[in-house]
Design a protein around this motif. Sequence first.
Motif, short mmCIF file in Angstrom:
data_model
loop_
_atom_site.label_atom_id
_atom_site.label_comp_id
_atom_site.label_asym_id
_atom_site.label_seq_id
_atom_site.Cartn_x
_atom_site.Cartn_y
_atom_site.Cartn_z
N GLY A 338 36.04 37.31 33.97
CA GLY A 338 37.38 36.30 34.39
C GLY A 338 37.09 34.75 33.85
N THR A 384 45.98 35.48 34.02
CA THR A 384 45.31 34.28 34.50
C THR A 384 44.24 34.65 35.39
N PRO A 387 41.88 32.14 41.31
CA PRO A 387 41.89 32.52 42.67
C PRO A 387 42.04 31.38 43.65
N PRO A 395 44.97 35.80 44.14
CA PRO A 395 45.80 37.12 43.88
C PRO A 395 45.06 38.47 43.81
N GLU A 445 39.00 30.88 36.09
CA GLU A 445 38.05 31.11 37.39
C GLU A 445 37.50 29.74 37.93
#
Length: 463
Positions: A338, A384, A387, A395, A445
């Motif tokens: 990510g 995307t 977090p 999410p 991230e």
Amino acid sequence: MITTSFFQLFKIGPGPSSSHTVGPMVAARQFREQVQSWMNTQDTPKEWRIRVELFGALAATGTGHGTHRAILGGLMGAQPETVNTEELSRFFEEPDKVYQLTFDTVDIPFTESAIFFDFSLNKYRHPNTMRLLLLEDGHVVQSEIYYSVGGGFVEREGEEPVSKYDLPPLPFPYSNMQELVDFLEESGMKVIDVLVANETVLTGWEEEQIFQQISRIMEVMEQSVIRGLQKEGELPGGLKVQRRAKGMMDQAEKLHQQNRYAEALFSRLNAYALATSEENADGQMVVTAPTNGAAGIIPACMAYLKNDCKIELRTLQEGLLVAAMVGFIIKDNASISGAELGCQAEVGSAAAMAAALFSYCYGGSIYEISSAAEIAMEHHLGMTCDPINGLVQIPCIERNANGAIKAYNAYLLASGRTSKPIISFDQVVEVMRQTGEDLSAKYKETATGGLATSFGWGNMPGS
Ligand code: SF4
């Protein structure tokens, strides 16, 4: 040529993040071994200290991901597969507590203040960078830079990756889906036989042992689902996110009693995915599938296939190997991180792998497997990684449930199709790579954009 083994992709370790928890623990443990080797060359003990520096996404979301705790665990000698997750979660509860890192002849005191989160521009080649230093009487005598490149994989700066040419030649090499499909067409072999044969070379194990070890991975996946379905309450981290897997499973039972079977089955799949993802968010033991952030999707689909569709064990084992093949191709030609390519590389990859799993378990051909994986990835493009508070909760948890449902639908869309797919799996992987490279760093991230920065705008309904 792909040289990743099933057991490198699917690894047992603590949540919540493979690149920010598992990888740093692996790197810290490697550094510990180097420190021990250095000490063995010294005549007399000195005053040694260890310092850790975190850069890029590791600094941005490291606290939420428990990177600091994972590093302490690794420096103490813990390994992801066997670490005590309860002890790990309590590290640094007392900010000034001194931990003793025990080496052969000496203990090195270590406190949380020895870990520096560097928020300045990351000058290193990877977004997940950490530097570990050994100081002797205040002077640096050992220094290593590690990159946590996703899925718990770690690279050390200056260390040549094991050359593909140093490995024993694989019996059936391939670099992408097209090469694999071409070979299967020419040879008439089954995909599972190709994957098992390659795995015997990559692991050095006989076929029987490979399947035993696959079962061990499946057991950890299954246990994460079972535990997650039993627990209720708030997840750690301060967002006050409530566990919902058990409630979702209760809802599935009610729907079943009302003869709403399709909704009941989807609710069960949701519940399984929430269960493992909530365990991951709680720092419990899960399997990187292919990462921790996306760890809920494949176990959910495995649970669904086993419990609700009564698929037999051997087919599930083989299906997981086929899912791994999809993950190998993505990892080799794009990324599963990510921090590198956004959530499409994590949840998108897991969904593509799970779609292939469904397809294989229901008897799909290699064309259907490839098409299912392509459809699943295609509909995660551009997703995307943002977090909130760097926690793998919003999410991520619901995203896993949606990933499992999308994987199932991708399998349905691919199964029995009579038209040739216009976009191939290899093309969609390349598009994913390009899209990820074009994504702003805010969405990789770093918790500096998207949902991560929307938190605090007000009391929003929803999650
Ligand atoms: S948003 Fe996606 S990629 Fe980012 S941490 Fe969550 S699950 Fe992983």
